[in-house]
Motif scaffolding. Sequence first.
Motif, PDB file in Angstrom:
ATOM      1  N   SER A   1       0.823  -1.129   0.031  1.00 47.32           N
ATOM      2  CA  SER A   1      -0.084  -0.240   0.014  1.00 47.32           C
ATOM      3  C   SER A   1       0.658   1.228   0.037  1.00 47.32           C
ATOM      4  N   ARG A   2       2.029   1.187   0.645  1.00 43.07           N
ATOM      5  CA  ARG A   2       3.014   2.445   0.880  1.00 43.07           C
ATOM      6  C   ARG A   2       3.208   2.720  -0.675  1.00 43.07           C
ATOM      7  N   GLU A   3       3.750   1.805  -1.341  1.00 46.20           N
ATOM      8  CA  GLU A   3       4.297   2.178  -2.626  1.00 46.20           C
ATOM      9  C   GLU A   3       3.250   2.423  -3.670  1.00 46.20           C
ATOM     10  N   VAL A   4       2.125   1.705  -3.391  1.00 48.41           N
ATOM     11  CA  VAL A   4       1.034   2.339  -4.352  1.00 48.41           C
ATOM     12  C   VAL A   4       0.504   3.698  -4.158  1.00 48.41           C
ATOM     13  N   HIS A   5       0.378   3.952  -2.741  1.00 50.47           N
ATOM     14  CA  HIS A   5       0.181   5.528  -2.587  1.00 50.47           C
ATOM     15  C   HIS A   5       1.100   6.408  -3.211  1.00 50.47           C
ATOM     16  N   GLN A   6       2.559   6.080  -3.186  1.00 46.51           N
ATOM     17  CA  GLN A   6       3.403   6.967  -3.907  1.00 46.51           C
ATOM     18  C   GLN A   6       3.298   6.877  -5.244  1.00 46.51           C
ATOM     19  N   ILE A   7       3.055   5.901  -5.899  1.00 47.52           N
ATOM     20  CA  ILE A   7       2.506   6.026  -7.468  1.00 47.52           C
ATOM     21  C   ILE A   7       1.464   6.818  -7.813  1.00 47.52           C
TER      22      ILE A   7
END
Length: 224
Positions: A14-20
Motif C-alpha cells: 500500500s505504501r508504494e501504491v500510494h507513492q505511485i
Amino acid sequence: MALVQVPPGEKPESREVHQILAGLRQGEPVALPTEFGYVFACDAINSFAIRRLRDIRNDHQPSGYTILFRDIAQLETFSPPVSAQTRRILDEYWNELLTLRAPKRDLSWDSGDDCRNEYFYSRSSREPFIQEILATYGPLAISSASAKGWPSFSSPELIEEQFSGRIHTVIGNGYLEPTGKSTVISEFGDEFVVLREGEIKYLDLIAKFPDSKFRLASEMRANA
C-alpha cells in the motif's frame, strides 16, 4: 525523484501504491515494474501528464501511447462498445501480450498523438498492484522506460540515474528483462488485421478462433 525498492519477486504494498498515486495526481510520470518489463506511466486523460511523458522521453513524434485499462468496461468508456467477436478475443488474451487498436470515442482526447488519430492502442496487465491502480485511479498511458528509440532499461538504478528529477517515482523490483513484443490487432469490418505479429502468433489466433477471419497487414500491403 524517489526510488522505492521492492524485493525482487514481491509486489508493491500500500505504501508504494500510494507513492505511485501521488505522482499520477500531480500529473507526473512514474516508472513501474510490469510482467513485460519496466515502463513509464502517466495519467492517460491528463494532457499535461502526456506532455510531460513526451518531454522526458524526447518524444516529438506524436504517434500516441498504448493505454492500459483494467477491463473491457473501462476500455469502452474511451471507445465505442467492442463487437462480440472482439470481446471473445479480449476475454482470452486481455492480460496477455495482446494489444487492440480501437477507435476513439472522443477525437479531442490526446493520447500522445496531438489528437491526430482516430484510434488508440489498448491493453492490460495481470500485475495485481497495477490492476489496483487502474481500478482506483483510471487508465494509464505507458511507454518503454527509456528515451524515444532506445531499448527499455532493465534496472531501476539506471532509470533513476538517467531520468533523475524528471520521474516522480521509480518502483524498483530488481532486474527485469523486457519480454517479447505484443501482438497488435485491429477489427476492420468482418475481419481482424494483425498489424504486428508478436508473442501471440497469427496461426494461433486462427486456430483459437476458427469462426473469425484474420489477415496479416503485410499480406494486405502486398495485395494493394
